[in-house]
Write a protein that holds these residues in place. Structure first.
Motif, PDB file in Angstrom:
ATOM      1  N   VAL A 152       0.844  -1.198   0.000  1.00  0.00           N
ATOM      2  CA  VAL A 152       0.000   0.000   0.000  1.00  0.00           C
ATOM      3  C   VAL A 152       0.882   1.252   0.000  1.00  0.00           C
ATOM      4  CG1 VAL A 152      -1.798   1.282   1.220  1.00  0.00           C
ATOM      5  CG2 VAL A 152      -1.882  -1.202   1.169  1.00  0.00           C
ATOM      6  N   LEU A 153       1.934   1.232   0.813  1.00  0.00           N
ATOM      7  CA  LEU A 153       2.834   2.392   0.853  1.00  0.00           C
ATOM      8  C   LEU A 153       3.509   2.606  -0.502  1.00  0.00           C
ATOM      9  CD1 LEU A 153       4.514   1.979   4.371  1.00  0.00           C
ATOM     10  CD2 LEU A 153       2.674   3.524   3.723  1.00  0.00           C
ATOM     11  N   ALA A 154       3.913   1.497  -1.129  1.00  0.00           N
ATOM     12  CA  ALA A 154       4.567   1.600  -2.438  1.00  0.00           C
ATOM     13  C   ALA A 154       3.595   2.167  -3.475  1.00  0.00           C
ATOM     14  CB  ALA A 154       5.083   0.239  -2.881  1.00  0.00           C
ATOM     15  N   ALA A 155       2.333   1.718  -3.415  1.00  0.00           N
ATOM     16  CA  ALA A 155       1.335   2.177  -4.388  1.00  0.00           C
ATOM     17  C   ALA A 155       1.117   3.692  -4.276  1.00  0.00           C
ATOM     18  CB  ALA A 155       0.012   1.443  -4.182  1.00  0.00           C
ATOM     19  N   MET A 156       1.278   4.209  -3.050  1.00  0.00           N
ATOM     20  CA  MET A 156       1.001   5.639  -2.848  1.00  0.00           C
ATOM     21  C   MET A 156       2.261   6.507  -2.913  1.00  0.00           C
ATOM     22  SD  MET A 156      -1.960   5.799   0.019  1.00  0.00           S
ATOM     23  CE  MET A 156      -1.094   4.919   1.253  1.00  0.00           C
TER      24      MET A 156
END
Lengths: 281, 218
Positions: free
Chosen positions: A136-140
């Protein structure tokens, strides 16, 4: 931003036939039980499988023609896939900064630290929740315009889930961004999505704005006699129960006014799924 | 592309055992047997296998789905694997040549071009063959099934070569003398030929791999 029109995919014992749309600036939810076709739908919209019919378009382009440049504009979390377990967060940072021109390296590193993700540990040694947080952090992390999130909160404890949903809300504060999110935890979707699609056996069985879903949909509970006397014009599904019948309606007000003796429960999304899937039309 | 290469190089950091065993084998063969030709072929061919490790790591826990949702096209993925293979073969070859030259100087033994060059040519050819055959099979069948497919392909290759040698023997052709005449008599042509042949083989293999990858479902 993202549009699926009659997208078909045939597997042995399963057929997907799905249409949905994520408009610009919207958070759209996709719910359905395990095996309903959520992951197949996500794979179709990312061009990971070849469809047997219909059209998938992303940023107005057929998904087959999508190049690396277009994919810089999306952030993805997949339910059953992620970064290779043989990499560390540090390795991922050095890869991402060469893949995405707008990768916020320092911010990503700080967020990983604040979510207690060790930078030098192999991802295969992470727990399911940690892997999910990382994705999720990578996606954002790279100014994506569209987030495609398949079960981003699965395996997370209540606190981590709340923190991540907070980050997603923060992400949506920038204008023009959109999110498609699937979850089996309806609470995540109720408070976050503008509209919700429900998928069952490969087909979309319901599409409604979340506000309408929460204000106009309800579960009616009644005896056999009451059921037989009921005007069923606005009954979407019914189900035989020990006490009589329960019915799902999308016109709560109608029954409230005309049948004041009925027990009317404000349905939450979980109950709605149960009735849509298990009830009869 | 650069991001993918960095990822694959990072994978290699976890291969300490592999490089450790390679170093031990090198020392044993250089100092006990002074068999420089074998060391060159052995190291180069072992380096050519590294790409397969990176592909298994990419595939770990269905990781390919996620990797292809990053800004990486299917064709770019294949291209990067071939570039990585060529880079790893070349770096293996160059480092083993440097080690062999240093070792020869330390041991005060003279290095014969007749010994080294055929080994270089054969290593390039075999390494290109390994990569060219393995990559499309790995892409088509995935990490698990491709092992069986590869055993079949290489088994058939060895049987075929054995059959050719046997047939030549019965026909009275001395295969070894024939190979020696190619390898030793025209050293530079042989190395050049090996590079060209290996290159052509890799280009054909690359085109097949792209086709496989474009059709593949994840």
């Amino acid at each position: 931003m993202l549009k699926l029109e009659n997208v078909k995919k045939q597997y042995k014992g399963f057929e997907l036939n799905c249409s949905l749309e994520v408009p610009e600036g919207c958070v759209t939810g996709l719910i359905g039980k395990n095996g309903a076709g959520k992951s197949t739908t996500f794979k179709a919209m990312l061009g990971l499988i070849h469809t047997d019919g219909g059209q998938v378009s992303l940023f107005g382009k057929p998904v087959r023609e999508l190049g690396a440049k277009d994919k810089e504009r999306i952030g993805v979390v997949l339910a059953d896939s992620g970064f290779s377990g043989y990499l560390t967060v540090k390795d991922i940072i050095s890869m991402m900064e060469h893949l995405y021109p707008h990768f916020h390296k320092e911010d990503f590193r700080k967020k990983c630290e604040s979510f207690e993700l060790p930078l030098n540990k192999k991802i295969k040694d992470f727990s399911t929740g940690m892997k999910r947080k990382l994705q999720v952090l990578a996606a954002m992390s790279h100014e994506a315009e569209l987030l495609i999130l398949d079960e981003p909160t699965a395996g997370l404890d209540v606190l981590a889930r709340d923190e991540l949903l907070g980050l997603l809300r923060e992400y949506m504060e920038t204008e023009g961004r959109s999110v498609l999110i699937s979850s089996h935890i309806s609470g995540d979707l109720e408070g976050f999505c503008d509209d919700i699609y429900m998928i069952d056996k490969g087909s979309i069985v319901l599409h409604e704005e979340t506000d309408v879903l929460l204000s106009d949909y309800a579960l009616l509970k009644m005896s056999d006699e009451q059921y037989h006397a009921l005007d069923k014009s606005y009954v979407l599904r019914h189900k035989k129960e020990d006490f009589g019948y329960s019915c799902l309606t999308n016109e709560k007000q109608f029954y409230k006014e005309n049948y004041p003796e009925l027990v009317i429960e404000k349905g939450n999304i979980d109950e709605l799924i149960m009735m849509m899937v298990r009830g009869e039309e | 592309m650069k991001g993918l290469l960095i990822k694959d190089i990072n994978f290699l950091k976890g291969q300490k055992q592999f490089f450790g065993i390679l170093a031990i084998m090198m020392i044993v063969f250089i100092f006990s047997y002074s068999n420089f030709a074998f060391v060159i072929s052995y190291v180069t061919i072992m380096f050519s296998v590294l790409v397969i490790t990176t592909m298994s790591y990419d595939d770990y826990e269905n990781g390919m789905c996620y990797l292809l949702s990053l800004p990486v096209s299917r064709k770019q993925y294949v291209t990067e694997k071939y570039i990585f293979s060529i880079l790893s073969i070349l770096s293996g070859l160059v480092s083993v040549l440097v080690i062999v030259i240093v070792a020869a100087a330390v041991k005060r033994s003279t290095l014969m071009a007749e010994e080294i060059m055929p080994a270089v040519a054969a290593s390039i050819l075999i390494a290109a063959l390994m990569v060219g055959v393995t990559l499309p099979i790995q892409l088509k069948f995935g990490a698990e099934k491709s092992r069986i497919a590869l055993m079949g392909v290489f088994g058939a290759g060895f049987l075929g070569a054995y059959a050719v040698v046997k047939i030549c023997e019965t026909a009275g052709i001395d295969v070894m003398a024939f190979l020696d005449s190619i390898f030793i008599d025209n050293l530079m042509t042989t190395v050049g030929g090996a590079i060209v042949l290996g290159g052509v083989f890799l280009v054909v293999s690359y085109m097949i791999s792209v086709k496989i990858m474009v059709k593949k479902e994840f």
